[in-house]
Structure formats: C-alpha cells, structure tokens
Design a protein around this motif. Structure first.
Motif, PDB file in Angstrom:
ATOM      1  N   UNK A 177       0.819  -1.222   0.000  1.00 54.89           N
ATOM      2  CA  UNK A 177       0.000   0.000   0.000  1.00 54.89           C
ATOM      3  C   UNK A 177       0.845   1.261   0.000  1.00 54.89           C
ATOM      4  N   UNK A 178       1.928   1.227   0.736  1.00 47.45           N
ATOM      5  CA  UNK A 178       2.865   2.368   0.785  1.00 47.45           C
ATOM      6  C   UNK A 178       3.470   2.626  -0.599  1.00 47.45           C
ATOM      7  N   UNK A 179       3.793   1.574  -1.305  1.00 45.70           N
ATOM      8  CA  UNK A 179       4.388   1.742  -2.640  1.00 45.70           C
ATOM      9  C   UNK A 179       3.363   2.305  -3.623  1.00 45.70           C
ATOM     10  N   UNK A 180       2.113   1.905  -3.472  1.00 46.18           N
ATOM     11  CA  UNK A 180       1.045   2.466  -4.314  1.00 46.18           C
ATOM     12  C   UNK A 180       0.908   3.964  -4.069  1.00 46.18           C
ATOM     13  N   UNK A 223       4.896  17.372   1.186  1.00 43.03           N
ATOM     14  CA  UNK A 223       5.438  16.295   2.042  1.00 43.03           C
ATOM     15  C   UNK A 223       4.759  14.967   1.710  1.00 43.03           C
ATOM     16  N   UNK A 224       5.503  13.899   1.850  1.00 44.56           N
ATOM     17  CA  UNK A 224       5.007  12.559   1.542  1.00 44.56           C
ATOM     18  C   UNK A 224       4.401  11.942   2.796  1.00 44.56           C
ATOM     19  N   UNK A 225       3.199  11.403   2.659  1.00 48.25           N
ATOM     20  CA  UNK A 225       2.520  10.781   3.805  1.00 48.25           C
ATOM     21  C   UNK A 225       2.934   9.319   3.917  1.00 48.25           C
ATOM     22  N   UNK A 226       3.832   9.040   4.839  1.00 50.67           N
ATOM     23  CA  UNK A 226       4.363   7.679   4.973  1.00 50.67           C
ATOM     24  C   UNK A 226       3.346   6.690   5.552  1.00 50.67           C
ATOM     25  N   UNK A 227       2.228   7.206   6.046  1.00 49.48           N
ATOM     26  CA  UNK A 227       1.260   6.312   6.696  1.00 49.48           C
ATOM     27  C   UNK A 227      -0.065   6.233   5.934  1.00 49.48           C
ATOM     28  N   UNK A 228      -0.089   6.764   4.720  1.00 48.28           N
ATOM     29  CA  UNK A 228      -1.331   6.820   3.938  1.00 48.28           C
ATOM     30  C   UNK A 228      -1.960   5.452   3.733  1.00 48.28           C
ATOM     31  N   UNK A 229      -1.111   4.419   3.616  1.00 52.47           N
ATOM     32  CA  UNK A 229      -1.634   3.085   3.320  1.00 52.47           C
ATOM     33  C   UNK A 229      -2.597   2.581   4.403  1.00 52.47           C
ATOM     34  N   UNK A 230      -2.480   3.107   5.620  1.00 46.32           N
ATOM     35  CA  UNK A 230      -3.324   2.553   6.679  1.00 46.32           C
ATOM     36  C   UNK A 230      -4.797   2.941   6.506  1.00 46.32           C
ATOM     37  N   UNK A 231      -5.078   4.015   5.760  1.00 49.70           N
ATOM     38  CA  UNK A 231      -6.485   4.235   5.383  1.00 49.70           C
ATOM     39  C   UNK A 231      -6.744   3.881   3.921  1.00 49.70           C
ATOM     40  N   UNK A 232      -5.769   4.115   3.036  1.00 46.85           N
ATOM     41  CA  UNK A 232      -6.035   3.902   1.603  1.00 46.85           C
ATOM     42  C   UNK A 232      -6.194   2.418   1.225  1.00 46.85           C
ATOM     43  N   UNK A 233      -5.555   1.529   1.958  1.00 46.06           N
ATOM     44  CA  UNK A 233      -5.651   0.103   1.605  1.00 46.06           C
ATOM     45  C   UNK A 233      -6.898  -0.560   2.189  1.00 46.06           C
TER      46      UNK A 233
END
Lengths: 174, 174
Positions: free
Chosen positions: A47-50, A75-85
């Motif tokens: 998810x982070x790579x996406x 800035x890059x959101x390093x934790x985005x995958x925890x909601x986007x996935x």
C-alpha cells in the motif's frame, strides 16, 4: 554506481512482478506479519508503494520539470496506506501497483529525458535542493529497500523456529 | 511464529520465481554488483542457493530421518558457488535452481512428515543437536534472507546516487 535511466527503469518495471512472485497466494500469517508494534507487514508495504506511485515520484518529477518559481514538493505521507488500503485484498493492491507503475513508466519514457533535464532541481521539504537524477535514483532504491524489507519481515517470523541457526543467519538480528 | 510445513513450503516454492522476477534480463551492472570485496553479488547468491539444494537441506533431512548411529551433517561449503557457477549464465542458474527446488519439494511432500518426524534430531557440525523442524524452518528463512540480501546489494549501488535521500532509506546503511 551512477544512476542510469535505462538500467534504473529495468528495476522499476520488475518490482510489481517481484512482489507478486513473492507474495501472491501466501497465507495471511506471512502477508500480515510484522516485526512488532509500529512496523509494517508486506501488505502495508504494498500500500505504501502504491501511495508513492500516486503522489511521490512522478508528481515530484513534474514539479522539477516545470521549473516554476515554487519547486517545493508536497510532504510525503508515509502512513497513507493505513487508510487507503482499507477493504482491499493483497491481489487488489498488486493490480493497482502494476497499473500505476506501468502508467508512470510510460510517462517517464514519454519525457525522453537527457542530461539537461536530469540536473534540474526541485526543493525537498526537509533537505532542500535535489536533482531529478537523485529523485529517479531514489525511486529505484526505494523499491529495492522495500523488497528487502518484505523478505526480512518474513524471515524474522522464524527467528525462534530455526533454533541455533539464528547465529548463522544475519537477516534475523541485523 | 511456529514452523508450519504447508506455509513453509508455500515460501520455498515461490523463491525460484521471485529471483527470476527480480533479476532475469537485468544488465550485469546489477546482477554482478556486490557490497565490496569479499561480499556476494546476486549471481553469487543464486549459485549459493543451488549448492544448498544439492548438499544441504534435503541431504541433511535424509540423515535425520535415517536415524542411524552417526547423524552428523557434512559441513556446508559456503563458497562452493565460486567454482560451481563458472561458465554458467544467470539464466542457467535460474533453470537449475527451479529444477532442483521442484525435485526437493517433491521429495519432501513424498515423506508426508508429521510431528513424529519433525522432532527427530541430527547433529550440526558446529552447534550440535538440531531437529528436522528447525532444519526445514531454516531452509525457508535462508531463502528469505538471501532475497533480502539481493535487494539490499542492489539498493546500495545507488547509495551515492540518491544524494540527501540516503538519510531516509535505512537499507543504505543498516
């Protein structure tokens, strides 16, 4: 090694297949495994790579190539995958990564970059001026770092199971 | 995580495909890259894994299962690949690894191992008694450790090329 566009792209185009070969069809005890609280599983990393494909590499390259007055990256959101996935299977994530990566590499190829562009600069929010060449090298290294991380996270699930061999397998503790 | 035969095999059967997906067709600047003198390239690591298929995992499992008076394993030659891989292309190595691994997994499946066998012991030349369960877990972890190593070796080729991003990519220095 110097960054080279063709050989960097050769790695970038292999990453989605590599993740699929490693992980597709594995039971969740592998794909959801972490190294402890606050660390990431193979599923989280995909998810982070996406999120990087959507918001980081190509969008930042566009900012550099535009050479407008404000070249500062978001800035890059390093934790985005925890909601986007959320709600997505790992197979969904592989499809998404593969499709985004293919589009991004087509965009990159379409730019026909040469040295004149690769030396252009943008502004990283934390450490200031960076070149397009450094950004593209980082895209490649970021892929490889996360492939290494996925394999390491999985290996460490057997840290106790291998008994005395732990002393011989550096991946377990370093 | 406890070692589980089915989920361990799920990883073992994916490794040859994973190496192929990562490396097949890449230029030698990637596949022959090392971390410096005395360290291994992706090509060297593929040869090392082949030697393990021939001399380590299944041969040692056979020694354990035979339960004869002498259960001591032959020492493993960690440097065999430097002569055994000579004259072979990386594509040759992938074919060889895939074929050996398939045969070894067929042998393993044929044994229909249960808990009675998994607790049996052999004698490691350096650290004494080890169980069949530990040996098989180590086979899996050894695969994953070397996949992590290959990705790390490759990532580090760009240690300088990424400029200030080095501070953000733990794979570069740890």
């Amino acid at each position: 090694m110097e960054f080279d566009l063709a050989s960097g792209i050769a790695v970038l185009e292999r990453t989605p297949r590599t993740l699929r070969a490693m992980l597709a069809g594995l039971p969740p005890e592998w794909t959801d495994a972490t190294e402890g609280p606050g660390t990431w599983s193979p599923y989280d990393i995909a998810g982070h790579m996406i999120h990087g494909e959507r918001t980081d590499w190509i969008p930042r390259a566009r900012i550099i190539l535009a050479q407008s007055a404000d070249r500062r990256f978001a800035p890059y959101d390093r934790l985005a995958q925890f909601h986007e996935s959320q709600g997505k299977s790992l197979a969904d994530l592989f499809d998404e990564l593969e499709s985004l990566r293919a589009d991004n590499l087509a965009t990159l190829a379409g730019w026909r970059l040469g040295d004149d562009q690769l030396v252009m600069e943008g502004e990283h929010p934390a450490f200031g001026p960076v070149t397009l060449r450094q950004l593209l090298a980082c895209w490649v290294a970021h892929d490889l770092g996360h492939v290494a991380q996925i394999a390491r996270v999985m290996a460490r699930q057997y840290r106790e199971a291998i008994g005395p061999w732990r002393a011989y397998l550096p991946v377990m503790d370093r």
